[in-house]
Write a protein that holds these residues in place. Structure first.
Motif, PDB file in Angstrom:
ATOM      1  N   LEU A 371      21.574  74.530 -10.847  1.00 28.47           N
ATOM      2  CA  LEU A 371      20.764  75.483 -11.587  1.00 28.47           C
ATOM      3  C   LEU A 371      20.820  76.790 -10.826  1.00 28.47           C
ATOM      4  O   LEU A 371      20.547  76.822  -9.622  1.00 28.47           O
ATOM      5  CB  LEU A 371      19.318  74.999 -11.711  1.00 28.47           C
ATOM      6  CG  LEU A 371      18.323  76.039 -12.251  1.00 28.47           C
ATOM      7  CD1 LEU A 371      18.529  76.286 -13.747  1.00 28.47           C
ATOM      8  CD2 LEU A 371      16.882  75.593 -11.989  1.00 28.47           C
ATOM      9  N   LEU A 372      21.175  77.875 -11.535  1.00 30.04           N
ATOM     10  CA  LEU A 372      21.293  79.183 -10.900  1.00 30.04           C
ATOM     11  C   LEU A 372      20.417  80.202 -11.597  1.00 30.04           C
ATOM     12  O   LEU A 372      20.094  80.061 -12.777  1.00 30.04           O
ATOM     13  CB  LEU A 372      22.746  79.675 -10.930  1.00 30.04           C
ATOM     14  CG  LEU A 372      23.797  78.718 -10.346  1.00 30.04           C
ATOM     15  CD1 LEU A 372      24.527  77.999 -11.472  1.00 30.04           C
ATOM     16  CD2 LEU A 372      24.771  79.462  -9.467  1.00 30.04           C
ATOM     17  N   ARG A 373      20.048  81.216 -10.840  1.00 35.03           N
ATOM     18  CA  ARG A 373      19.233  82.302 -11.386  1.00 35.03           C
ATOM     19  C   ARG A 373      19.977  83.616 -11.169  1.00 35.03           C
ATOM     20  O   ARG A 373      20.446  83.896 -10.062  1.00 35.03           O
ATOM     21  CB  ARG A 373      17.880  82.352 -10.692  1.00 35.03           C
ATOM     22  CG  ARG A 373      16.946  83.437 -11.216  1.00 35.03           C
ATOM     23  CD  ARG A 373      15.697  83.525 -10.352  1.00 35.03           C
ATOM     24  NE  ARG A 373      14.732  84.494 -10.853  1.00 35.03           N
ATOM     25  CZ  ARG A 373      13.805  85.072 -10.111  1.00 35.03           C
ATOM     26  NH1 ARG A 373      13.718  84.762  -8.820  1.00 35.03           N
ATOM     27  NH2 ARG A 373      12.962  85.941 -10.626  1.00 35.03           N
ATOM     28  N   ILE A 374      20.080  84.417 -12.228  1.00 29.10           N
ATOM     29  CA  ILE A 374      20.644  85.764 -12.142  1.00 29.10           C
ATOM     30  C   ILE A 374      19.475  86.746 -12.186  1.00 29.10           C
ATOM     31  O   ILE A 374      18.681  86.733 -13.119  1.00 29.10           O
ATOM     32  CB  ILE A 374      21.612  86.044 -13.295  1.00 29.10           C
ATOM     33  CG1 ILE A 374      22.720  84.997 -13.333  1.00 29.10           C
ATOM     34  CG2 ILE A 374      22.210  87.449 -13.181  1.00 29.10           C
ATOM     35  CD1 ILE A 374      23.669  85.134 -14.521  1.00 29.10           C
ATOM     36  N   LEU A 375      19.368  87.564 -11.166  1.00 28.18           N
ATOM     37  CA  LEU A 375      18.229  88.443 -11.032  1.00 28.18           C
ATOM     38  C   LEU A 375      18.615  89.706 -10.295  1.00 28.18           C
ATOM     39  O   LEU A 375      19.745  89.865  -9.830  1.00 28.18           O
ATOM     40  CB  LEU A 375      17.105  87.743 -10.270  1.00 28.18           C
ATOM     41  CG  LEU A 375      17.326  87.476  -8.770  1.00 28.18           C
ATOM     42  CD1 LEU A 375      15.978  87.201  -8.103  1.00 28.18           C
ATOM     43  CD2 LEU A 375      18.261  86.312  -8.514  1.00 28.18           C
TER      44      LEU A 375
END
Length: 376
Positions: A371-375
């Motif tokens: 699970l990845l987050r782009i921020l």
């Protein structure tokens, strides 16, 4: 939006080239993630408007994850074999919220997940589950009540959606009208049930939050919102309330459809376009890219040239594109992580993405799936 955009044969690599490239990409990515999972890594292939964007890995070693839902300070992820996993404060909790009995078939099991619009008060989660009953495959929708990341109650609110080993659909989301929309698949490519209004196979369904049928559905006393679908994989609404659905073709002709109530999208009589009795797709992919989750980005945290965001498994990318400009506008936001299954927008405007390398069709590394987050 009747113009059909077909991707040319040279726009995407064919299967063998994709496999070779995926192996190389997986090797590169495994080097990148040897640092701590909380260390941000720069976005690959940055566009000029996203120089400050980063990817953070929030969770690793997910087992065949299928869908994401976000609410408050938590992220919920379904795993195909039956677990609902929770990521809280950027940490994957060891104990699952629930473990459900799911059918052990290639592309069925615990699939879609969504949260109630009033989740912060009622704590309702909704999931789409494939199950086996006396040798027959079915799908049902469960409404789960949770408290402190534990299951309190699970109620079947809609049942007996025909199941399949390969084409169950399974994406569920609440629309702007606070109705529950469900994408169901066909039982086989030879089946004509998607054309049968009395069948739940190959449909987009529209339900009240308790599983009952809304009075304003296009067909009286029917949950069917649209028909003629093969295998819906993602759905989203734009700022004007228009519903878009991404779905798999058989081996080519993946479609993006603008869904209108009561309309017929042709399967199995039509793929993409060509028959005046059915609705034309607004985008058609030949060869297949296996679209996954889709969304219209409505935040202001990230700067994208186009608001439509699409996960792709076979093409191993997260894309942005503009429907008006067609496939020529399609650009990669994120690559180098293998198959991309789902994408959702967080409450802070960031994006959450899950990979799909352990689904039997990818090239997993030792830490997949993620699970990845782009921020910012």
């Amino acid at each position: 939006m009747k113009v059909i955009n077909r991707i040319c044969k040279d726009c995407f690599l064919m299967d063998k080239k994709i496999q070779i490239a995926a192996i190389a990409v997986a090797a590169v990515f495994s080097i990148l993630v040897l640092t701590s999972p909380t260390d941000p890594i720069p976005l690959p292939e940055l566009n000029s408007n996203s120089k400050g964007d980063f990817v953070t890995i929030l969770a690793e070693n997910l087992d065949k994850p299928r869908a994401i839902a976000v609410s408050d300070d938590r992220i919920f992820v379904t795993e195909k074999d039956g677990m609902i996993r929770v990521i809280q404060n950027n940490t994957l909790l060891e104990s699952p919220l629930a473990t459900l009995r799911a059918a052990d078939v290639f592309d069925g099991g615990l699939l879609g997940i969504t949260v109630h619009p009033n989740f912060s008060n009622n704590h309702y989660l909704y999931v789409f589950l494939t199950y086996d009953e006396n040798g027959n495959l079915w799908n049902k929708i469960l409404r789960i009540t949770e408290s402190k990341n534990k299951l309190v109650d699970a109620e079947t609110i809609f049942d007996k959606i025909p199941g399949s080993s390969f084409t169950n659909g399974g994406f569920i989301k609440f629309g702007p009208d606070e109705k529950l929309y469900v994408g169901t698949g066909t039982v086989s490519d030879a089946s004509h049930l998607p054309q049968d209004l009395n069948s739940l196979s190959g449909k987009i369904l529209r339900l009240n939050d308790d599983g009952s049928i809304p009075d304003d559905n296009p067909f009286s006393n029917s949950p069917v919102y649209s028909l003629g679908h093969r295998n819906p994989q993602g759905m989203t609404w734009d700022n004007d309330g228009n519903l878009f659905v991404a779905e798999f073709g058989p081996e080519k002709n993946d479609e993006i459809n603008l869904i209108q109530p009561g309309k017929n999208y042709g399967w199995p009589e039509q793929q993409c376009s060509g028959n005046e009795n059915f609705q034309d797709a607004i985008l058609c992919y030949d060869p297949s890219i296996e679209p996954g989750g889709i969304l219209f980005y409505s935040g202001d945290t990230l700067n994208f040239e186009s608001s439509f965001i699409m996960a792709s498994m076979r093409a191993s990318n997260l894309y942005q594109l503009d429907f008006e400009e067609g496939l020529s506008s399609q650009k990669s936001i994120l690559s180098g992580i293998g198959r991309v299954r789902d994408v959702v927008q967080g409450q802070d405007g960031s994006l959450y993405v899950i990979t799909s390398n352990t689904d039997g069709k990818g090239f997993p590394d030792s830490m997949d799936d993620k699970l990845l987050r782009i921020l910012k």
